[in-house]
Design a protein around this motif. Structure first.
Motif, short mmCIF file in Angstrom:
data_model
loop_
_atom_site.label_atom_id
_atom_site.label_comp_id
_atom_site.label_asym_id
_atom_site.label_seq_id
_atom_site.Cartn_x
_atom_site.Cartn_y
_atom_site.Cartn_z
N ARG A 251 0.81 -1.22 0.00
CA ARG A 251 0.00 0.00 0.00
C ARG A 251 0.84 1.26 0.00
O ARG A 251 0.30 2.38 -0.03
CB ARG A 251 -0.93 -0.01 1.21
CG ARG A 251 -1.98 -1.12 1.15
CD ARG A 251 -2.62 -1.38 2.50
NE ARG A 251 -3.64 -2.42 2.40
CZ ARG A 251 -4.14 -3.08 3.44
NH1 ARG A 251 -3.69 -2.82 4.67
NH2 ARG A 251 -5.07 -3.99 3.27
N GLY A 252 2.16 1.12 0.05
CA GLY A 252 3.04 2.28 0.04
C GLY A 252 3.13 2.99 1.37
O GLY A 252 3.65 4.12 1.44
N ALA A 253 2.63 2.35 2.44
CA ALA A 253 2.68 2.99 3.76
C ALA A 253 4.08 2.95 4.34
O ALA A 253 4.41 3.73 5.24
CB ALA A 253 1.69 2.31 4.71
N VAL A 254 4.91 2.04 3.85
CA VAL A 254 6.29 1.91 4.30
C VAL A 254 7.19 1.88 3.08
O VAL A 254 6.86 1.25 2.07
CB VAL A 254 6.49 0.61 5.14
CG1 VAL A 254 7.95 0.45 5.53
CG2 VAL A 254 5.62 0.65 6.38
N GLY A 255 8.35 2.55 3.14
CA GLY A 255 9.26 2.60 2.02
C GLY A 255 10.17 1.39 1.97
O GLY A 255 10.10 0.50 2.81
N GLY A 256 11.05 1.36 0.96
CA GLY A 256 12.00 0.27 0.82
C GLY A 256 11.83 -0.49 -0.48
O GLY A 256 12.53 -1.47 -0.73
N GLN A 257 10.91 -0.03 -1.35
CA GLN A 257 10.69 -0.69 -2.63
C GLN A 257 11.88 -0.44 -3.57
O GLN A 257 12.65 0.49 -3.39
CB GLN A 257 9.39 -0.18 -3.27
CG GLN A 257 8.14 -0.54 -2.49
CD GLN A 257 7.83 0.36 -1.32
OE1 GLN A 257 8.59 1.29 -1.05
NE2 GLN A 257 6.73 0.11 -0.62
N ALA A 258 11.98 -1.27 -4.61
CA ALA A 258 13.14 -1.21 -5.50
C ALA A 258 13.05 -0.12 -6.55
O ALA A 258 14.03 0.16 -7.24
CB ALA A 258 13.35 -2.56 -6.18
N GLY A 259 11.86 0.49 -6.70
CA GLY A 259 11.71 1.54 -7.70
C GLY A 259 10.93 1.08 -8.91
O GLY A 259 10.59 -0.10 -9.06
N GLY A 260 10.69 2.01 -9.81
CA GLY A 260 9.89 1.71 -10.99
C GLY A 260 8.41 1.83 -10.70
O GLY A 260 7.98 1.77 -9.56
N HIS A 261 7.61 2.02 -11.75
CA HIS A 261 6.17 2.14 -11.56
C HIS A 261 5.50 0.82 -11.90
O HIS A 261 6.06 -0.03 -12.60
CB HIS A 261 5.59 3.29 -12.37
CG HIS A 261 5.87 3.22 -13.85
ND1 HIS A 261 7.04 2.73 -14.36
CD2 HIS A 261 5.11 3.58 -14.92
CE1 HIS A 261 7.00 2.79 -15.68
NE2 HIS A 261 5.85 3.28 -16.04
N ALA A 262 4.27 0.65 -11.37
CA ALA A 262 3.57 -0.63 -11.48
C ALA A 262 2.45 -0.60 -12.50
O ALA A 262 1.92 -1.66 -12.85
CB ALA A 262 3.01 -1.04 -10.12
#
Length: 401
Positions: A251-262
């Motif tokens: 849900r994007g409530a916490v960061g740490g994703q690798a990047g790029g759009h979905a």
């Protein structure tokens, strides 16, 4: 490591130039709008190769640790890359579940062996991931998941089914929430979380045809499928806590994703262009005061979401309710896309009845397709109704009843 404004600006220009030069040409077939619409092999391989190219250029997983295949650079650089990908409307990253949910989860909660085994393949798109949460009879009631994982020595035997497993037909791994203990006083205590291989005996993936005619969704059946206990992430019986951490990433409530759009989202500027060509009483629709007012409202909403995204990264501006913007962004963004696409269809009048493949369809029926597919985002990751409850209870502190 902090970067100067000049360094960030120089990097932004570098990224802009790279995507302008390397943006894929039209492949000659219909590309999906999000990872939830990847249904054909030609779509999948095209998008997988594109993700690999972006990663090999150094523009994916920039903030993830080098020892697991990342680049160990500041998050600010990855944010620039992601924004540029959205701005230039390049194809999305197909391994969304791996990059944004499974990967961050493994980096935060996984063992050293799991990090080394899974993270490099997630970034390169060599290992595609899917999600095993929803079930046919327990869609929004995640805590009541009934797929059984019965321990047999150092293995678990899986029986049951999961539904809406996007990318399931192409996935090598799945993040799975299963019930390892029956008849508990608290239903959440009997759940465990697994990182499981998909290409083993006893697992069958059946595509589901959507209203759009596409096959992005699947139902996955488990019949005496055996997995090692090493597939557990977290402890046995603590799957609910791991699932909640996963949903925070989703849900994007916490960061740490690798990047790029979905996904490929439509913008209000495109609706304005449509209003200039669509007719109302023999005149351009944009000359209608009521339509102009609606367009202004959409412009304001789009701008507010952009500003809120920037605001959420400044701690001093989020003291009172630090999670309010991250936890509401999925709800606000998905419902905005649904309403905006619906408005775009209303501008087309009777022509809105045409669809992809109809010669008379405006823009080859892409608005109609976008509208139908927009509902996926209002359901996946928790329906809008569930999201309202979460925000009310966890952000605003309202009672459950």
């Amino acid at each position: 490591m902090s970067l100067t404004k000049q360094e960030l600006d120089e990097f932004r220009e570098e990224v802009r130039a790279w995507f302008e030069e390397n943006k894929p040409a039209d492949p000659g077939f219909l590309l999906p709008l999000s990872f939830m619409e990847v249904g054909t092999d030609e779509q999948f391989y095209f998008l997988r190769d594109w993700q690999r190219k972006v990663y090999e250029a150094g523009y994916l997983g920039m903030a993830w640790p080098k020892e697991y295949g990342g680049h160990g650079k500041p998050q600010a650089l990855q944010d620039i890359v992601t924004r540029e990908m959205i701005r230039q409307k390049v194809p999305f990253m197909t391994n969304t579940i791996g990059l944004n949910w499974a990967g961050p989860l493994i980096l935060n909660m996984g063992s050293e062996e799991q990090k080394k085994a899974y993270i490099p393949g997630i970034l390169s798109a060599e290992d595609i991931w899917c999600q095993g949460f929803s079930e046919p009879d327990h869609g929004s009631d995640l805590g009541n998941a009934q797929l059984k994982a019965t321990r047999d020595g150092n293995e678990f035997v899986l029986n049951g089914s999961k539904i809406w497993t996007s990318l399931g037909r192409h996935a090598k791994y799945m993040i799975l929430l299963a019930r390892t203990k029956q008849n508990t006083n608290n239903k959440y205590e009997g759940l465990s979380f697994f990182l499981i291989p998909m290409r083993i005996p006893g697992i069958e993936v059946v595509p589901i045809r959507k209203l759009t005619g596409e096959y992005g969704f699947n139902q996955t059946f488990f019949t005496d499928a055996r997995i090692s206990e090493s597939c557990l992430i977290g402890k046995e019986g603590e799957g609910w806590q791991v699932a909640m951490a996963t949903l925070a990433f989703e849900r994007g409530a916490v960061g740490g994703q690798a990047g790029g759009h979905a996904m490929m989202s439509r913008e209000v500027a495109e609706v304005v262009a449509l209003a200039r060509t669509a007719q109302r009483g023999g005149r351009p629709a944009i000359e209608d005061p009521t339509i102009r007012d609606r367009l202004v409202q959409f412009v304001m909403e789009e701008r507010s979401m952009m500003l809120n995204s920037a605001r959420s990264r400044i701690k001093a501006l989020n003291v009172d309710r630090p999670f309010s913007i991250p936890m509401s962004s999925k709800l606000v963004g998905s419902e905005y896309q649904r309403r905006m696409n619906q408005f775009a269809l209303s501008l087309q009048g009777a022509n809105a009845a045409y669809y992809v493949g109809d010669d008379l369809a405006y823009e080859r029926g892409q608005w109609q397709r976008s509208y139908f597919n927009a509902f996926s985002a209002t359901i996946g990751g928790g329906t809008s109704e569930i999201q309202h409850n979460i925000i009310g209870e966890r952000v605003l502190g309202l009672p459950k009843s």
